[in-house]
Design a protein around this motif. Structure first.
Motif, PDB file in Angstrom:
ATOM      1  N   CYS A 114    -113.621 -23.282 -73.476  1.00 16.76           N
ATOM      2  CA  CYS A 114    -113.260 -24.705 -73.316  1.00 16.76           C
ATOM      3  C   CYS A 114    -112.153 -24.867 -72.286  1.00 16.76           C
ATOM      4  CB  CYS A 114    -112.851 -25.291 -74.661  1.00 16.76           C
ATOM      5  SG  CYS A 114    -111.642 -24.329 -75.583  1.00 16.76           S
ATOM      6  N   VAL A 115    -111.199 -23.918 -72.303  1.00 14.25           N
ATOM      7  CA  VAL A 115    -110.068 -23.997 -71.388  1.00 14.25           C
ATOM      8  C   VAL A 115    -110.563 -24.026 -69.943  1.00 14.25           C
ATOM      9  CG1 VAL A 115    -108.007 -22.804 -70.583  1.00 14.25           C
ATOM     10  CG2 VAL A 115    -108.602 -22.741 -73.004  1.00 14.25           C
ATOM     11  N   HIS A 116    -111.494 -23.125 -69.642  1.00 13.46           N
ATOM     12  CA  HIS A 116    -111.907 -22.971 -68.249  1.00 13.46           C
ATOM     13  C   HIS A 116    -112.959 -24.003 -67.836  1.00 13.46           C
ATOM     14  CE1 HIS A 116    -109.405 -19.504 -67.641  1.00 13.46           C
ATOM     15  NE2 HIS A 116    -109.742 -19.121 -68.861  1.00 13.46           N
ATOM     16  N   ALA A 117    -113.782 -24.450 -68.801  1.00 11.70           N
ATOM     17  CA  ALA A 117    -114.715 -25.537 -68.488  1.00 11.70           C
ATOM     18  C   ALA A 117    -113.929 -26.800 -68.163  1.00 11.70           C
ATOM     19  CB  ALA A 117    -115.643 -25.792 -69.662  1.00 11.70           C
ATOM     20  N   CYS A 118    -112.810 -26.984 -68.860  1.00  9.46           N
ATOM     21  CA  CYS A 118    -111.943 -28.136 -68.622  1.00  9.46           C
ATOM     22  C   CYS A 118    -111.333 -28.058 -67.231  1.00  9.46           C
ATOM     23  CB  CYS A 118    -110.850 -28.170 -69.688  1.00  9.46           C
ATOM     24  SG  CYS A 118    -109.570 -29.381 -69.406  1.00  9.46           S
ATOM     25  N   VAL A 119    -110.868 -26.876 -66.853  1.00  7.91           N
ATOM     26  CA  VAL A 119    -110.269 -26.697 -65.525  1.00  7.91           C
ATOM     27  C   VAL A 119    -111.290 -27.046 -64.443  1.00  7.91           C
ATOM     28  CG1 VAL A 119    -109.411 -24.970 -63.904  1.00  7.91           C
ATOM     29  CG2 VAL A 119    -108.588 -24.975 -66.253  1.00  7.91           C
ATOM     30  N   ALA A 120    -112.538 -26.574 -64.638  1.00  6.90           N
ATOM     31  CA  ALA A 120    -113.568 -26.804 -63.624  1.00  6.90           C
ATOM     32  C   ALA A 120    -113.971 -28.283 -63.584  1.00  6.90           C
ATOM     33  CB  ALA A 120    -114.787 -25.939 -63.913  1.00  6.90           C
ATOM     34  N   GLU A 121    -114.076 -28.922 -64.730  1.00  8.54           N
ATOM     35  CA  GLU A 121    -114.511 -30.318 -64.770  1.00  8.54           C
ATOM     36  C   GLU A 121    -113.439 -31.242 -64.209  1.00  8.54           C
ATOM     37  OE1 GLU A 121    -117.295 -31.925 -65.707  1.00  8.54           O
ATOM     38  OE2 GLU A 121    -116.383 -33.902 -65.451  1.00  8.54           O
ATOM     39  N   ASN A 122    -112.180 -30.944 -64.533  1.00  6.97           N
ATOM     40  CA  ASN A 122    -111.125 -31.908 -64.243  1.00  6.97           C
ATOM     41  C   ASN A 122    -110.287 -31.575 -63.019  1.00  6.97           C
ATOM     42  OD1 ASN A 122    -111.625 -33.819 -66.326  1.00  6.97           O
ATOM     43  ND2 ASN A 122    -110.937 -32.280 -67.776  1.00  6.97           N
TER      44      ASN A 122
ATOM     45  N   PRO B  45    -106.745 -14.987 -59.860  1.00  4.68           N
ATOM     46  CA  PRO B  45    -108.160 -14.972 -59.463  1.00  4.68           C
ATOM     47  C   PRO B  45    -108.951 -16.051 -60.180  1.00  4.68           C
ATOM     48  CG  PRO B  45    -107.685 -13.172 -60.957  1.00  4.68           C
ATOM     49  CD  PRO B  45    -106.374 -13.825 -60.662  1.00  4.68           C
ATOM     50  N   LEU B  46    -110.026 -16.509 -59.535  1.00  2.00           N
ATOM     51  CA  LEU B  46    -110.901 -17.512 -60.146  1.00  2.00           C
ATOM     52  C   LEU B  46    -111.568 -16.913 -61.374  1.00  2.00           C
ATOM     53  CD1 LEU B  46    -112.934 -19.421 -57.445  1.00  2.00           C
ATOM     54  CD2 LEU B  46    -111.362 -20.305 -59.134  1.00  2.00           C
ATOM     55  N   VAL B  47    -111.728 -17.707 -62.398  1.00  2.00           N
ATOM     56  CA  VAL B  47    -112.356 -17.216 -63.620  1.00  2.00           C
ATOM     57  C   VAL B  47    -113.862 -17.032 -63.368  1.00  2.00           C
ATOM     58  CG1 VAL B  47    -112.872 -19.448 -64.666  1.00  2.00           C
ATOM     59  CG2 VAL B  47    -112.310 -17.516 -66.115  1.00  2.00           C
ATOM     60  N   ALA B  48    -114.438 -15.998 -63.974  1.00  2.53           N
ATOM     61  CA  ALA B  48    -115.861 -15.711 -63.770  1.00  2.53           C
ATOM     62  C   ALA B  48    -116.712 -16.874 -64.274  1.00  2.53           C
ATOM     63  CB  ALA B  48    -116.245 -14.433 -64.512  1.00  2.53           C
ATOM     64  N   THR B  49    -117.864 -17.099 -63.601  1.00  2.08           N
ATOM     65  CA  THR B  49    -118.671 -18.282 -63.932  1.00  2.08           C
ATOM     66  C   THR B  49    -119.291 -18.187 -65.324  1.00  2.08           C
ATOM     67  OG1 THR B  49    -120.434 -17.239 -62.695  1.00  2.08           O
ATOM     68  CG2 THR B  49    -119.249 -19.038 -61.615  1.00  2.08           C
ATOM     69  N   ASN B  50    -119.399 -16.972 -65.885  1.00  2.00           N
ATOM     70  CA  ASN B  50    -119.996 -16.898 -67.227  1.00  2.00           C
ATOM     71  C   ASN B  50    -119.101 -17.567 -68.274  1.00  2.00           C
ATOM     72  OD1 ASN B  50    -118.161 -14.670 -66.893  1.00  2.00           O
ATOM     73  ND2 ASN B  50    -118.900 -13.902 -68.851  1.00  2.00           N
ATOM     74  N   PHE B  51    -117.839 -17.787 -67.932  1.00  2.00           N
ATOM     75  CA  PHE B  51    -116.949 -18.458 -68.878  1.00  2.00           C
ATOM     76  C   PHE B  51    -117.035 -19.978 -68.779  1.00  2.00           C
ATOM     77  CE2 PHE B  51    -114.526 -14.369 -68.532  1.00  2.00           C
ATOM     78  CZ  PHE B  51    -114.823 -13.953 -69.825  1.00  2.00           C
ATOM     79  N   ILE B  52    -117.708 -20.489 -67.748  1.00  2.00           N
ATOM     80  CA  ILE B  52    -117.800 -21.950 -67.655  1.00  2.00           C
ATOM     81  C   ILE B  52    -119.245 -22.444 -67.728  1.00  2.00           C
ATOM     82  CG2 ILE B  52    -115.615 -22.358 -66.464  1.00  2.00           C
ATOM     83  CD1 ILE B  52    -117.038 -22.407 -63.853  1.00  2.00           C
ATOM     84  N   ASN B  53    -120.224 -21.546 -67.929  1.00  2.00           N
ATOM     85  CA  ASN B  53    -121.588 -22.063 -68.059  1.00  2.00           C
ATOM     86  C   ASN B  53    -121.857 -22.488 -69.495  1.00  2.00           C
ATOM     87  OD1 ASN B  53    -122.409 -19.904 -69.593  1.00  2.00           O
ATOM     88  ND2 ASN B  53    -123.526 -18.894 -67.963  1.00  2.00           N
ATOM     89  N   GLY B 195    -119.395 -11.408 -81.817  1.00  2.00           N
ATOM     90  CA  GLY B 195    -118.111 -11.501 -81.127  1.00  2.00           C
ATOM     91  C   GLY B 195    -118.328 -11.450 -79.630  1.00  2.00           C
ATOM     92  N   ARG B 196    -117.362 -11.908 -78.865  1.00  2.00           N
ATOM     93  CA  ARG B 196    -117.514 -11.893 -77.416  1.00  2.00           C
ATOM     94  C   ARG B 196    -116.148 -11.699 -76.761  1.00  2.00           C
ATOM     95  NH1 ARG B 196    -119.319 -16.516 -74.498  1.00  2.00           N
ATOM     96  NH2 ARG B 196    -121.156 -16.684 -75.794  1.00  2.00           N
ATOM     97  N   GLU B 197    -116.215 -11.378 -75.470  1.00  2.00           N
ATOM     98  CA  GLU B 197    -114.980 -11.169 -74.727  1.00  2.00           C
ATOM     99  C   GLU B 197    -114.332 -12.531 -74.467  1.00  2.00           C
ATOM    100  OE1 GLU B 197    -115.641  -9.921 -70.775  1.00  2.00           O
ATOM    101  OE2 GLU B 197    -113.491  -9.762 -70.366  1.00  2.00           O
ATOM    102  N   PRO B 198    -113.041 -12.664 -74.756  1.00  2.00           N
ATOM    103  CA  PRO B 198    -112.414 -13.948 -74.470  1.00  2.00           C
ATOM    104  C   PRO B 198    -112.135 -14.116 -72.974  1.00  2.00           C
ATOM    105  CG  PRO B 198    -110.788 -12.453 -75.352  1.00  2.00           C
ATOM    106  CD  PRO B 198    -112.103 -11.720 -75.364  1.00  2.00           C
ATOM    107  N   ALA B 199    -112.155 -15.352 -72.521  1.00  2.00           N
ATOM    108  CA  ALA B 199    -111.783 -15.650 -71.132  1.00  2.00           C
ATOM    109  C   ALA B 199    -110.291 -15.355 -70.955  1.00  2.00           C
ATOM    110  CB  ALA B 199    -112.082 -17.110 -70.836  1.00  2.00           C
ATOM    111  N   PRO B 200    -109.869 -15.099 -69.706  1.00  2.00           N
ATOM    112  CA  PRO B 200    -108.450 -14.787 -69.501  1.00  2.00           C
ATOM    113  C   PRO B 200    -107.521 -15.888 -70.007  1.00  2.00           C
ATOM    114  CG  PRO B 200    -109.589 -15.123 -67.416  1.00  2.00           C
ATOM    115  CD  PRO B 200    -110.630 -15.026 -68.466  1.00  2.00           C
TER     116      PRO B 200
END
Lengths: 315, 217
Positions: A114-122, B45-53, B195-200
């Motif tokens: 959610c944190v990073h989807a928010c960053v990308a959206e906003n 660094p930019l966060v990997a796209t798998n964390f925002i799909n 379980g899964r790897e958390p985003a940074p």
């Protein structure tokens, strides 16, 4: 300096001699050149306020044609900076809608998507980093925020013995941040979203100090958004790129929710822990959660802010 | 009279000269970058796209068929023989022994290994169907009805939109809502959410802040 002594030998005359004129104009020219050279750092200044922006009216006093002009200016500025033509709109609140957010603490696994989807959206700044959502890792059996840790980095979440509590702007019914703003650059909209007019904010950060949830963020430097992550669907009160020296915070994805869509943090949540909707509609998800679920907390409810953000449990 | 005027002129030149020299020194200082720029904090660094799909953790049978993917794995009678009753075999710990064609299946539904019988959910007379405990046949793509026959409260929540993932439009008259079914997130054979790897996490503004925080602990 020696030539100055020579000048004393000249016979005094009431006009300016050719030699004197040449001499003083040379000195003057070199002086001005030196001044110009010493102002060199000003050339690096690119983030200045345009005259149009400086003369702009307060959001709530603007007429629709004036707003059109402002949106055009913003679109132009974004295009100049990012070479992407955005769709900037001023979304108005809908009638008979009051937004409420519910978050299921039983389901949240703390993956921070959610944190990073928010960053990308906003269109939040990546360098330095600005994030609206903080996910707290909390030990089971306690709601003591002091025990929360937001820097956790295990190889896999959830960890045994902990639960995760994402905290973002709680869109309070009685918002302390609005009360302290000396210029009324932040206010509560009829649909419950507390918004910020980024062009009216003077950056005094009173609201940041007043917020009991650490929900507000300040742009200490010029935000940097990577071009490939710029979201071109923008709104005036929402996710248009901010400038240095203004506050920002979660606005329930105003550019999505006022168009009838779900917020970005909800859509990305892999477990469906996040629920959003209109509390005035008895058939909405949030209404049925508040009716049937064990809605445990409004965060820090004892301080009387009355958040529109509810945490609940499944069992 | 002329003496004081001369003195005044000299003083003026001296002041102007001094100002010019100091401006020049300032310019030279900027040119040579004597003060330096503020140290840049390391680039985040930019966060990997798998964390925002917004993809679900798995694909349900219905989604697989709808998307035109390879659904050959759902064709039971490519291998099994029709109308031939299947016999399950169990090991000493009463775990069901799976044929090697079903290696990808992890039997992990329910605690205490009691849910160890394929035909608790699958229909033993027609493998392309599922069956509820009260004997109703359910199509493979309509699995929520089967799941709901045991998980009543969760099914009730799912129907109300309280359990499970949604996307699209909260305001139904503006657009469609996309509701995910049980098997979009849960593996029916091992339904616990993986379980899964958390985003940074948040990057600290100053590395020093991190050190002092560790020291406090």
């Amino acid at each position: 300096m020696s030539d100055l002594n020579d000048s004393c030998a000249c016979p005094p005359n009431n006009g300016i001699s050719r030699r004197n004129f040449l001499r003083s104009s040379t000195v003057l020219a070199s002086g001005i050149a030196a001044l110009a050279a010493s102002l060199a750092p000003l050339r690096e200044l690119t983030n200045y306020t345009s005259m149009e922006q400086f003369m702009q009216k307060y959001y709530r006093e603007m007429t629709p044609p004036e707003m059109e002009k402002v949106l055009e200016r913003i679109a132009h500025e974004v295009e100049r900076q990012y070479q992407i033509r955005p769709h900037v709109r001023d979304y108005k609140p809908m009638d008979g809608v009051e937004f409420v957010y519910c978050l299921n603490l039983t389901r949240c696994i703390g993956c921070r998507k959610c944190v990073h989807a928010c960053v990308a959206e906003n269109n939040q700044s990546c360098n330095p980093e600005i994030q609206y959502i903080r996910v707290l890792k909390m030990p089971h059996g306690s709601l003591d925020m002091e025990k929360g840790d937001h820097n956790y980095a295990p190889s896999s979440v959830p960890e045994k013995g902990f639960f995760y509590m994402p905290v973002q702007c709680q869109q309070c019914k009685n918002p302390p941040c609005v009360k302290v703003c000396p210029v009324k650059a932040t206010w509560q909209e009829p649909d419950g979203i507390t918004v910020i007019d980024y062009d009216w904010c003077i950056g005094c950060r009173y609201c940041e100090a007043a917020c009991p949830y650490f929900a507000r963020r300040f742009n200490f430097t010029r935000p940097s958004i990577p071009k490939e992550r710029l979201n071109p669907n923008m709104s005036y009160l929402g996710n248009r790129p901010r400038k240095q020296g203004v506050m920002e915070k979660c606005h329930f994805c105003i550019q999505r929710t006022r168009a009838g869509k779900y917020p970005a943090c909800l859509e990305v949540c892999p477990t469906g822990a996040r629920k959003f909707g209109n509390i005035l509609d008895p058939n909405s998800e949030v209404s049925s959660i508040l009716r049937t679920k064990r809605v445990f907390i409004q965060l820090k409810e004892e301080i009387g802010t009355s958040p529109r953000f509810f945490y609940y449990f499944d069992v | 009279m002329s003496q004081s005027a001369m003195n005044g002129g000299f003083k003026k030149s001296l002041v102007l000269g001094g100002v010019t020299v100091s401006f020049l020194a300032l310019a030279a200082g900027f040119f040579l970058d004597l003060w330096g720029h503020p140290t840049q904090s390391p680039l985040i660094p930019l966060v990997a796209t798998n964390f925002i799909n917004t993809a679900t953790v798995r694909v349900s049978a219905g989604e697989l068929i709808a998307s035109g993917g390879d659904a050959s794995g759902l064709d039971c009678y490519a291998c099994h023989e029709k109308n031939k009753p299947l016999k399950l075999t169990f090991d000493a710990e009463s775990n069901v022994i799976l044929a090697k064609e079903h290696d990808d299946i992890v039997m992990g539904h329910g605690r205490h290994k009691r849910n160890n019988n394929c035909f608790n959910c699958h229909d033993d007379t027609n493998l392309e169907f599922l069956q509820t405990r009260d004997g109703h046949q359910v199509k493979l793509v309509d699995s929520p009805a089967l799941c709901g026959s045991c998980h009543g409260p969760t099914y009730r929540d799912w129907e109300a939109g309280v359990h499970g993932r949604t996307s699209g439009y909260w305001k139904r008259d503006l657009g469609p809502i996309d509701r995910k079914v049980c098997t979009s997130c849960h593996d029916p054979h091992s339904p616990a959410f993986p379980g899964r790897e958390p985003a940074p996490g948040p990057h600290l503004l100053h590395p020093i802040a991190k050190v002092s925080k560790e020291r406090i602990r």
